[in-house]
Design a protein around this motif. Structure first.
Motif, PDB file in Angstrom:
ATOM      1  N   LEU A  75      14.659  -8.679  15.637  1.00  0.00           N
ATOM      2  CA  LEU A  75      13.054  -8.819  15.390  1.00  0.00           C
ATOM      3  C   LEU A  75      12.592  -7.652  14.478  1.00  0.00           C
ATOM      4  CD1 LEU A  75      10.895 -10.540  16.780  1.00  0.00           C
ATOM      5  CD2 LEU A  75      10.487  -8.882  18.331  1.00  0.00           C
ATOM      6  N   LEU A  76      11.733  -8.391  13.458  1.00  0.00           N
ATOM      7  CA  LEU A  76      11.183  -7.419  12.589  1.00  0.00           C
ATOM      8  C   LEU A  76       9.748  -7.375  13.289  1.00  0.00           C
ATOM      9  CD1 LEU A  76      10.902  -5.872   9.802  1.00  0.00           C
ATOM     10  CD2 LEU A  76      10.043  -8.186   8.822  1.00  0.00           C
ATOM     11  N   TRP A  77       9.266  -5.808  13.424  1.00  0.00           N
ATOM     12  CA  TRP A  77       7.879  -5.842  13.847  1.00  0.00           C
ATOM     13  C   TRP A  77       6.926  -5.233  12.730  1.00  0.00           C
ATOM     14  CZ3 TRP A  77       5.854  -7.801  17.685  1.00  0.00           C
ATOM     15  CH2 TRP A  77       6.356  -8.354  18.883  1.00  0.00           C
ATOM     16  N   SER A  78       5.708  -5.586  12.790  1.00  0.00           N
ATOM     17  CA  SER A  78       4.648  -5.252  11.667  1.00  0.00           C
ATOM     18  C   SER A  78       4.033  -3.786  11.892  1.00  0.00           C
ATOM     19  CB  SER A  78       3.822  -6.162  11.719  1.00  0.00           C
ATOM     20  OG  SER A  78       2.879  -5.949  12.942  1.00  0.00           O
ATOM     21  N   GLY A  79       3.884  -3.289  13.112  1.00  0.00           N
ATOM     22  CA  GLY A  79       3.248  -2.205  13.568  1.00  0.00           C
ATOM     23  C   GLY A  79       1.889  -2.869  13.959  1.00  0.00           C
ATOM     24  N   PRO A  80       1.050  -2.230  14.311  1.00  0.00           N
ATOM     25  CA  PRO A  80      -0.422  -2.610  14.918  1.00  0.00           C
ATOM     26  C   PRO A  80      -1.422  -2.639  13.714  1.00  0.00           C
ATOM     27  CG  PRO A  80       0.130  -0.499  16.028  1.00  0.00           C
ATOM     28  CD  PRO A  80       1.190  -0.905  14.882  1.00  0.00           C
ATOM     29  N   TRP A  81      -2.250  -3.690  13.698  1.00  0.00           N
ATOM     30  CA  TRP A  81      -3.496  -3.654  12.890  1.00  0.00           C
ATOM     31  C   TRP A  81      -4.703  -4.243  13.516  1.00  0.00           C
ATOM     32  CZ3 TRP A  81      -0.329  -8.035  13.001  1.00  0.00           C
ATOM     33  CH2 TRP A  81      -1.011  -9.388  13.008  1.00  0.00           C
ATOM     34  N   THR A  82      -5.659  -4.310  13.011  1.00  0.00           N
ATOM     35  CA  THR A  82      -6.909  -4.740  13.670  1.00  0.00           C
ATOM     36  C   THR A  82      -7.382  -5.995  12.946  1.00  0.00           C
ATOM     37  OG1 THR A  82      -7.451  -2.448  14.018  1.00  0.00           O
ATOM     38  CG2 THR A  82      -9.595  -3.871  14.178  1.00  0.00           C
ATOM     39  N   GLU A  83      -7.935  -6.799  13.545  1.00  0.00           N
ATOM     40  CA  GLU A  83      -8.509  -8.131  13.240  1.00  0.00           C
ATOM     41  C   GLU A  83      -9.884  -8.302  13.581  1.00  0.00           C
ATOM     42  OE1 GLU A  83      -8.028 -10.571  10.571  1.00  0.00           O
ATOM     43  OE2 GLU A  83      -6.083 -10.043  10.600  1.00  0.00           O
ATOM     44  N   ALA A  84     -10.895  -8.969  13.084  1.00  0.00           N
ATOM     45  CA  ALA A  84     -11.941  -9.180  13.763  1.00  0.00           C
ATOM     46  C   ALA A  84     -12.253 -10.628  14.507  1.00  0.00           C
ATOM     47  CB  ALA A  84     -13.294  -9.544  12.751  1.00  0.00           C
ATOM     48  N   ALA A  85     -12.669 -10.450  15.514  1.00  0.00           N
ATOM     49  CA  ALA A  85     -12.854 -11.533  16.557  1.00  0.00           C
ATOM     50  C   ALA A  85     -13.936 -11.706  17.460  1.00  0.00           C
ATOM     51  CB  ALA A  85     -11.586 -11.527  17.588  1.00  0.00           C
ATOM     52  N   ASP A  86     -14.778 -12.793  17.559  1.00  0.00           N
ATOM     53  CA  ASP A  86     -15.975 -12.856  18.278  1.00  0.00           C
ATOM     54  C   ASP A  86     -16.924 -11.775  18.137  1.00  0.00           C
ATOM     55  OD1 ASP A  86     -16.594 -15.053  19.263  1.00  0.00           O
ATOM     56  OD2 ASP A  86     -15.306 -14.546  21.398  1.00  0.00           O
ATOM     57  N   GLY A  87     -17.231 -11.125  16.977  1.00  0.00           N
ATOM     58  CA  GLY A  87     -18.150 -10.038  16.707  1.00  0.00           C
ATOM     59  C   GLY A  87     -17.490  -8.499  17.174  1.00  0.00           C
ATOM     60  N   SER A  88     -16.260  -8.573  17.775  1.00  0.00           N
ATOM     61  CA  SER A  88     -15.633  -7.603  18.005  1.00  0.00           C
ATOM     62  C   SER A  88     -14.416  -7.302  17.281  1.00  0.00           C
ATOM     63  CB  SER A  88     -15.438  -7.166  19.669  1.00  0.00           C
ATOM     64  OG  SER A  88     -14.587  -8.428  19.865  1.00  0.00           O
ATOM     65  N   GLU A  89     -13.564  -6.405  17.695  1.00  0.00           N
ATOM     66  CA  GLU A  89     -12.051  -6.370  17.119  1.00  0.00           C
ATOM     67  C   GLU A  89     -11.095  -6.266  17.957  1.00  0.00           C
ATOM     68  OE1 GLU A  89     -12.554  -2.464  14.980  1.00  0.00           O
ATOM     69  OE2 GLU A  89     -13.415  -3.303  13.184  1.00  0.00           O
TER      70      GLU A  89
END
Length: 123
Positions: A75-89
């Motif tokens: 399994l290749l993992w990306s590491g964490p990142w932040t996305e916008a969702a419903d006015g929050s992250e």
């Protein structure tokens, strides 16, 4: 057994998608609200098209394509990142692997605390 596995993955906030083509993915598990809000995919009949508008995920897909070409079972993992969702992250992590000759993309929500995760696993 498949239904139980889908329920478990959903409880763990992991969305499993099968690669249909370059940047084109079909959800194999129930699409939770956080995923729908972040990526505009409301159910399993809709596809996720990864383009330049999804900057982090599109960059990870470049690495994933190379990983899938090597036919690595790990399994290749990306590491964490932040996305916008419903006015929050939301904080997400992506994984890429090959299962029975299918290229699989995993997207996991990381916002749970360890206590919440422990409760889910015990359930």
């Amino acid at each position: 057994m498949l239904r139980k596995l889908q329920t478990l993955l959903s409880s763990l906030n992991i969305v499993v998608l099968e690669r249909l083509g370059q940047g084109d993915f079909q959800p194999l598990t129930v699409v939770p609200r956080w995923f729908s809000t972040a990526f505009g995919v409301a159910d399993q009949s809709q596809r996720l098209m990864v383009g330049e508008d999804l900057f982090f995920l599109s960059n990870f897909i470049i690495d994933a394509e190379e990983h899938w070409q090597r036919a690595g079972g790990e399994l290749l993992w990306s590491g964490p990142w932040t996305e916008a969702a419903d006015g929050s992250e939301v904080i997400l992590e992506a994984g890429a692997t090959t299962v029975e000759d299918s290229h699989v993309l995993l997207v996991k929500l990381l916002n749970e605390t360890s206590t919440e995760m422990q409760d889910i696993l015990q359930t």
